[in-house]
Design a protein around this motif. Structure first.
Motif, short mmCIF file in Angstrom:
data_model
loop_
_atom_site.label_atom_id
_atom_site.label_comp_id
_atom_site.label_asym_id
_atom_site.label_seq_id
_atom_site.Cartn_x
_atom_site.Cartn_y
_atom_site.Cartn_z
N GLY A 162 -9.91 -3.31 -2.61
CA GLY A 162 -10.86 -3.11 -1.54
C GLY A 162 -10.86 -1.67 -1.04
O GLY A 162 -10.44 -0.74 -1.73
N VAL A 163 -11.32 -1.51 0.19
CA VAL A 163 -11.43 -0.18 0.79
C VAL A 163 -10.11 0.17 1.48
O VAL A 163 -9.48 -0.68 2.10
N ALA A 164 -9.70 1.42 1.33
CA ALA A 164 -8.46 1.87 1.96
C ALA A 164 -8.56 1.74 3.48
O ALA A 164 -9.63 1.91 4.07
N ALA A 165 -7.43 1.41 4.11
CA ALA A 165 -7.38 1.31 5.57
C ALA A 165 -7.00 2.66 6.16
O ALA A 165 -6.05 3.30 5.69
N ILE A 166 -7.74 3.10 7.16
CA ILE A 166 -7.49 4.40 7.79
C ILE A 166 -7.39 4.20 9.30
O ILE A 166 -8.28 3.59 9.91
N CYS A 182 -3.57 8.13 9.25
CA CYS A 182 -2.72 7.36 8.34
C CYS A 182 -3.66 6.59 7.41
O CYS A 182 -4.50 5.81 7.88
N LYS A 183 -3.55 6.84 6.11
CA LYS A 183 -4.38 6.16 5.12
C LYS A 183 -3.50 5.29 4.25
O LYS A 183 -2.55 5.75 3.63
N ALA A 184 -3.80 3.99 4.22
CA ALA A 184 -3.05 3.03 3.41
C ALA A 184 -3.97 2.51 2.32
O ALA A 184 -5.07 2.02 2.60
N ASP A 185 -3.52 2.61 1.08
CA ASP A 185 -4.36 2.23 -0.06
C ASP A 185 -3.51 1.53 -1.10
O ASP A 185 -2.43 2.02 -1.46
N ASN A 186 -3.96 0.37 -1.55
CA ASN A 186 -3.26 -0.33 -2.63
C ASN A 186 -4.18 -0.66 -3.78
O ASN A 186 -3.86 -1.50 -4.63
N PRO A 240 0.82 -1.22 0.00
CA PRO A 240 0.00 0.00 0.00
C PRO A 240 0.85 1.27 0.00
O PRO A 240 1.96 1.30 0.52
N GLN A 241 0.27 2.32 -0.59
CA GLN A 241 0.83 3.66 -0.49
C GLN A 241 0.25 4.32 0.76
O GLN A 241 -0.93 4.17 1.06
#
Length: 901
Positions: free
Chosen positions: A94-98, A87-91, A47-48
């Motif tokens: 699915g839905v980004a993790a926050i 902190c937002k993690a998105d790859n 994830p970014q």
């Protein structure tokens, strides 16, 4: 592919990290310390991470510009930087993790103590037989506690009827007032206001002391100059502020509004000295005297430095006759204006043919013309005669000043004054220029006198390239350099109403046409396709100036495709059947006569690279033979985009080994390959290359190394790949002696890590509020793989050993459980070890044998007991293949321990 998952870990100089009543993590830090937050992410592809902030005005720039990094670090954090950080993690899966954490910055300023008395009480001596208010104000977080002292003795309101202590309404910051009612002799003493935040974050108490006497008086000031001071440039200026009253002795300061004091200024004993002043030194200078008694005394000086510039004139024909030229028998007005400071002190003198003009029936001098801009002088010529044709002069000066005078001469005759004519040269209505070049827009002006030409954008909402709304040119030529396409459009030129006839301005327009090469899409595109299928390449012309395309050329690997015919006025496209011989780089070169732009396509039947799985487990040590194994895991990007995949080639250095594994990958499917017999402590580079029917893709590589420090002491900020379980009530906390909360309970939790060093870290649970009985915190290990098919002596499972140290001190200790989570179609959790109750103040070791049936994780679960003295800690965790060397170090008599198979 797996969705992104995120956790926030702290590694800066935190005072304490805790949970609040809504299970939000709170990071408490002292102002000036280093804030460091890490966003620990999982998921494939990797994830970014982006950090953002709300609540509090930490830094407006930080809110506008997100931080793209797994670690957020702020050196010397300030109070305004407190708030909620996300902190937002998105790859893209699915839905980004926050995740969020609230940062609470703690501070305590030095208090300010002021003394006041109501105005109605002020008669005669200031502080005799009167009521006095001592006001103590401080800024702090958390709220401060106040203690008032007379001398060294704390003041207790309940024991002294002559005092009141209260908190006033509508005050900024935290304030406590000590009211002394009808001053008594003992009230003339030293008063101390002591503030405290109870040593939170090791912030010491602060205090301020004031001596109250019968001579205490507020400050008073007297200025040495008038409130408005006008001086010539180059002079030295001295402003003195004399203190005429005040005890204790007031402190005198100088400031300037709206700017800071000039660099050449010097302040000494209440006197401000300015050397060789210039017009930029003008402004309001403020003298303030403060002794914390009553209100500060203030005096202001408006300092004006004389200056004159930009002398202009206007010739106004008889406005009553709507005339635009000089005519005999009609009135005429000459006006003269200079930009000056102070404007109202300018003296204008008029001359006719060098002789001074005095008011008469035909010549009238207006010192300040009400019909013109303020500070304008006019000369009215009534019923103009031939004798009035002459050279008129206007001289502007400051009387008795060293500022040079300014002079303007105007020749007034019927032939010397003619209305202006504004024209655009033939062919100059449209000016074309290539982007980045230089353009000259021309409006020719004729007339006597010839006025300046003002340029502006025809669109009133657009400013000129200089940022101004209008630009003056003497000859009507506007020169623009480094022209960009956003400057394209209409420009208005018009004659000025000054330095010429004051009549209706003449106007014209010039169109600026900025030419640029075509803008194409895509600039670059990677095209994958199976062989012997039709490929279509499209190059879209988004905009172009000129719009007409003059040529389109297709090129493959630098060689033109001569057989191609394309209509240049349409969006170019190229269709062909891909085969092993025509893979390569295709370029579509589009020209419009001004420039050429290119769409580039990398066309290939080669497969995309493989992508290593981000969450691949750690290598597993095999106790026998000093070897280790590693399960290589990867996915294949877009496997259907090219020819069918037949194999995946694997190469590992040091072994000099190669494998070809048949595979038909499915998009998103995780593939694996076990590498055995790797030697400790050697490291290896593994390369993967996908192979299709006709070609081989580029390789990707990964370095594999077994760390000799296979025991996890949680020294790494990433806690060895361990993660917090999202389904529990609260989190484990990473801590060492140096990061402990100084206010923590002394009857529970370890002082130091298992090695006994202050710098060493461990993981623990904080049992204090807001935690309640039976709250659980779970810590998950990385995923470990079972790589051997059978165990010893033909058993079906391979034995493994979990070893760790635990610390369970306190009368409210709950449970410490160890679970084995086995991965399969559905994850299964098995309890393999459990312990409850106080186990003394020592670190103790536990070794657990178990036989997993597949890939597994180890989960440490701490359950809070009945009270706050229930902190549980773990350290030095290891997972190895093979049976434990020591069966169980905690199987002592009397301990509440369960070892489960």
């Amino acid at each position: 592919m797996t969705p992104a998952n995120a956790q926030i870990a702290h590694s800066g100089q935190a005072c304490v990290v805790k949970e609040d009543n809504i299970s939000e993590r709170i990071y408490t830090i002292r102002e000036g310390d280093r804030l460091e937050l890490q966003c620990l992410v999982k998921g494939h592809p990797r994830p970014q991470v982006r950090w953002t902030k709300t609540a509090g005005s930490a830094s407006d720039k930080f809110q506008e510009t997100s931080i793209y990094n797994e670690t957020l670090r702020i050196e010397g954090i300030q109070r305004v930087q407190g708030g909620r950080y996300y902190c937002k993690a998105d790859n893209g899966v699915g839905v980004a993790a926050i995740k969020s954490i609230r940062v609470d910055v703690q501070y305590l300023d030095k208090p300010v103590l002021t003394v006041h008395q109501t105005i109605s009480d002020v008669r005669g001596s200031y502080y005799q037989e009167k009521t006095v208010f001592l006001r103590c104000t401080v800024n702090s977080n958390p709220p401060a506690r106040f203690i008032w002292k007379r001398g060294t003795t704390p003041i207790e309101q309940s024991k002294d009827t002559g005092v009141d202590i209260y908190e006033p309404l509508y005050t900024q910051g935290e304030t406590k007032v000590l009211k002394l009612k009808n001053l008594r002799p003992k009230d003339f003493a030293n008063y101390t206001c002591q503030v405290s935040v109870r040593n939170v974050c090791d912030i010491p108490d602060n205090s301020v002391t004031f001596q109250l006497t019968n001579a205490t008086t507020p400050p008073a000031l007297r200025l040495s100059v008038n409130e408005t001071l006008v001086v010539d440039p180059g002079k030295d200026v001295t402003l003195s502020c004399e203190v005429t009253a005040g005890f204790p002795k007031p402190t005198v300061t100088w400031s300037r509004t709206p700017n800071a004091l000039p660099r050449n200024s010097r302040v000494r004993d209440g006197t401000l000295t300015l050397r060789s002043v210039t017009p930029t030194d003008s402004g309001f200078y403020n003298c303030t005297a403060v002794n914390n008694v009553g209100n500060p005394a203030k005096r202001n000086v408006n300092l004006i430095i004389r200056s004159m510039s930009n002398l202009t004139f206007q010739i106004t024909p008889d406005s009553n006759k709507d005339s635009e030229s000089i005519q005999m028998g009609r009135d005429l007005k000459l006006s003269c204006h200079v930009d000056a400071q102070p404007q109202d002190k300018v003296n204008y003198t008029w001359y006719k043919n060098a002789a001074p003009i005095y008011n008469s029936e035909s010549l009238i001098v207006l010192r300040s013309d009400p019909d013109m801009a303020p500070g304008t002088s006019s000369l009215e010529i009534v019923d103009m005669k031939f004798r009035d044709q002459a050279t008129y002069s206007c001289v502007a000066n400051f009387p008795a000043s060293t500022v040079p005078e300014l002079r303007m001469d105007v020749n007034i005759t019927q032939s010397s004054v003619t209305p202006p004519i504004l024209t655009v040269p033939a062919g100059g209505q449209v000016v074309s220029v290539r982007e980045g070049g230089t353009a000259e827009l021309v409006c020719l002006v004729d007339g006597k006198p010839r006025p300046p030409v003002l340029w502006s954008r025809a669109d009133k909402d657009l400013a000129m390239p200089t940022g101004e709304w209008a630009v003056e040119t003497r000859d009507g030529r506007l020169r623009l350099t480094s022209v960009t396409r956003d400057l394209m459009g209409a420009y208005r030129c018009q004659t000025a109403t000054y330095n010429g006839l004051n009549i209706k301005p003449r106007q014209a327009q010039v169109q600026l046409n900025v030419q640029y090469a075509p803008v194409l899409d895509p600039v670059f595109q990677d095209v994958r396709s199976p062989n012997y299928q039709l490929v279509t390449l499209r190059c879209v012309i988004q905009k172009s100036n000129p719009a007409r395309v003059t040529s389109v050329r297709w090129v493959r690997n630098g060689e033109p495709l001569s057989s191609l015919t394309t209509d240049p006025q349409e969006n170019p496209q190229l269709k062909f059947k891909l085969d092993p011989g025509n893979n390569g780089t295709y370029e579509c070169r589009v020209s419009n006569g001004v420039g050429t732009s290119t769409c580039t396509f990398n066309v290939t039947s080669r497969p995309y690279n493989a992508e290593f799985y981000y969450d691949t487990p750690n290598p597993i040590r095999i106790l026998k033979g000093n070897n280790y194994s590693y399960q290589l895991q990867w996915t294949q990007r877009e496997p259907q985009a090219t020819d069918p995949h037949t194999h995946t080639s694997k190469h590992i250095n040091k072994h000099n080994s190669k494998w070809r594994k048949p595979c038909m990958p499915v998009k998103g499917a995780l593939m694996s390959f076990t590498l055995n017999d790797l030697k400790i402590p050697l490291s290896y580079e593994v390369r993967l290359s996908p192979i299709t029917t006709y070609s081989t893709g580029d390789y990707v590589s990964r370095n594999i190394k077994y760390s000799e420090h296979h025991v996890c002491g949680f020294e790494d900020e990433r806690i060895c790949g361990f993660s917090q379980d999202r389904s529990d009530n609260f989190d484990w906390t990473r801590q060492n002696y140096l990061t402990q909360n100084p206010k923590r309970s002394s009857n529970t939790g370890p002082e130091m890590d298992r090695s006994g060093t202050k710098e060493g870290y461990y993981m623990y649970i904080e049992a204090s509020r807001p935690r309640v009985a039976d709250d659980a915190a779970r810590l998950l290990s990385p995923l470990y793989n079972v790589t051997a098919a059978r165990g010893p002596k033909g058993s079906g499972r391979v034995p493994h050993c979990i070893s760790f140290f635990y610390h369970m001190k306190g009368k409210h200790i709950g449970y410490l459980n160890v679970w084995m989570r086995v991965k399969g179609i559905a994850s299964v959790d098995n309890l393999v070890w459990s312990l409850k109750g106080n186990q003394s103040s020592d670190w103790k070791q536990a070794n657990i044998n178990f036989n997993p049936s597949g890939p597994f994780q180890v989960m440490f679960e701490a359950i809070r007991g009945s009270g706050y003295e229930g902190d549980i800690a773990i350290d030095d965790v290891s997972v190895t293949k093979g049976k434990c060397k020591q069966e169980n170090s905690v199987s002592n008599t009397g301990m509440h321990v369960r070892i489960l198979p």
